[in-house]
Enzyme design. Structure first.
Site, PDB file in Angstrom:
ATOM      1  N   ARG A 155     -16.419   0.132  -2.742  1.00  0.00           N
ATOM      2  CA  ARG A 155     -15.400   1.101  -3.151  1.00  0.00           C
ATOM      3  C   ARG A 155     -15.973   2.508  -3.257  1.00  0.00           C
ATOM      4  NH1 ARG A 155     -14.064  -3.567  -6.123  1.00  0.00           N
ATOM      5  NH2 ARG A 155     -12.109  -4.453  -5.373  1.00  0.00           N
ATOM      6  N   GLY A 156     -16.826   2.812  -2.304  1.00  0.00           N
ATOM      7  CA  GLY A 156     -17.406   4.151  -2.248  1.00  0.00           C
ATOM      8  C   GLY A 156     -18.685   4.320  -3.039  1.00  0.00           C
ATOM      9  N   TYR A 187       0.851  -1.189   0.000  1.00  0.00           N
ATOM     10  CA  TYR A 187       0.000   0.000   0.000  1.00  0.00           C
ATOM     11  C   TYR A 187       0.890   1.243   0.000  1.00  0.00           C
ATOM     12  CZ  TYR A 187      -4.244  -2.678   1.205  1.00  0.00           C
ATOM     13  OH  TYR A 187      -5.319  -3.545   1.200  1.00  0.00           O
TER      14      TYR A 187
END
Length: 338
Positions: free
Chosen positions: A211-212, A61
């Site tokens: 994912r939103g 990440y």
């Protein structure tokens, strides 16, 4: 622990975590440029103060372990308050994620993560994707060696098939499986969730808000946002999928909740062995997510939500095709030699 975010058991190996966790990816990668460090640290501290204990990260990440370094700074003086779930097994390059899980790589990855995190152990070490060159048994045995040395406490897997879960679990009990689970992604319900429950394995649900997609105010998709190449978010599919969002929004209004709270409450309702890990970089969104813990859904409301987002009406696959090939739908791992 905040009274509305109780502690639950993940798996049968003694790991306990908050019912609502926190996904840290967006603070370093995938949704555009990361926010200022001060902003991320403030959100992480608020999460801890609000009773969240499980924080999900990965060594890939962000550039040069950005996310792990961020968490190391955030939790340096409160390590005992948090459960660190860290993925490994992928190398981020200009060609995407390259998968690797041979024993030498497993050990090197763990030791590098420990250094960046500034800790002596990782609570839950998770194989991000299977390496089709390495039998899952070989990878798990390497993880067990790290556990025996005290460098990790529990073993986890991500995006693996039910068959691979069974093979891994025979080598050493798996504590948790990380998988995508939300109102619009429920492919795991056919085989993977039942397998986890049969074996007593906990479930960490990532992208519980699609994912939103189910967020109250979805963020714009800008440069560096991987949703720009994700089929469900291309202009044609997104326009069709918005009807599903409207269906949920109507139920949410009647329930006196926001769309994101209701979508998250649905994942929270899936069982006492499920920890959803929504991520955010904004304090307001964190507060909204915490509010989902107070929402109780009746069986009728659960069915109504599921009927509002039927699988056959979701347009587009969940990952770009090249990335989908590394997930449980296409996951392959060779047989153990001998």
């Amino acid at each position: 622990m905040a009274p509305n975010n109780p502690t639950i058991a993940l798996g049968k190996e003694g790991l306990k975590a908050s019912k609502l966790g926190f996904g840290c990816m967006g603070m370093s990668w995938a949704y555009g440029p990361p926010p200022a460090e001060e902003q991320s640290l403030a959100v992480l501290q608020k999460a801890v103060d609000s009773g969240i204990t499980l924080f999900n990260s990965a060594d890939f990440y962000g550039k040069d372990g950005h996310n792990e370094k961020l968490l190391g700074k955030a939790f340096a003086h409160q390590r005992e308050k948090v459960v660190l779930a860290v993925k490994f097994g992928a190398i981020l390059s200009e060609h995407g994620l390259q998968l690797q899980a041979d024993p030498d790589f497993v050990r090197a990855s763990c030791e590098a993560s420990l250094k960046r995190l500034g800790t002596e152990y990782i609570d839950l070490y998770i194989l991000a994707r299977t390496d089709e060159k390495v039998p899952i048994e070989t990878t798990v045995k390497a993880m067990v060696e790290l556990k025996d040395e005290g460098k990790i406490k529990h073993l986890g897997l991500s995006e693996v098939s039910a068959a691979t879960i069974r093979r891994a679990h025979k080598v050493h009990p798996i504590t948790a499986i990380e998988l995508e689970w939300s109102l619009w992604e429920r492919s795991v319900e056919a085989e993977i969730i039942p397998t986890c429950r049969e074996l007593g394995i906990g479930i960490i649900a990532y992208s519980p808000l699609g994912r939103g997609f189910f967020s109250d105010k979805p963020s714009a998709i800008g440069p560096g946002d991987f949703r720009a190449i994700t089929p469900r978010f291309n202009s044609e599919n997104l326009e069709k999928n918005r009807q599903l969002l409207e269906n949920v929004k109507k139920i949410a209004e009647r329930k006196g909740a926001t769309t994101s709270q209701l979508a998250l409450a649905w994942v929270l309702s899936r069982g006492d062995d499920v920890v959803p890990i929504p991520g955010t970089t904004k304090l307001a969104n964190l507060e909204s997510n915490l509010g989902a813990l107070d929402i109780k859904l009746s069986p009728e409301e659960i069915k109504e939500l599921e009927d509002a987002v039927p699988a056959h009406l979701v347009h587009g696959i969940r990952y770009p095709e090249h990335a989908l090939k590394a997930t449980h739908e296409f996951e392959k791992t060779p047989e153990l030699d001998g």
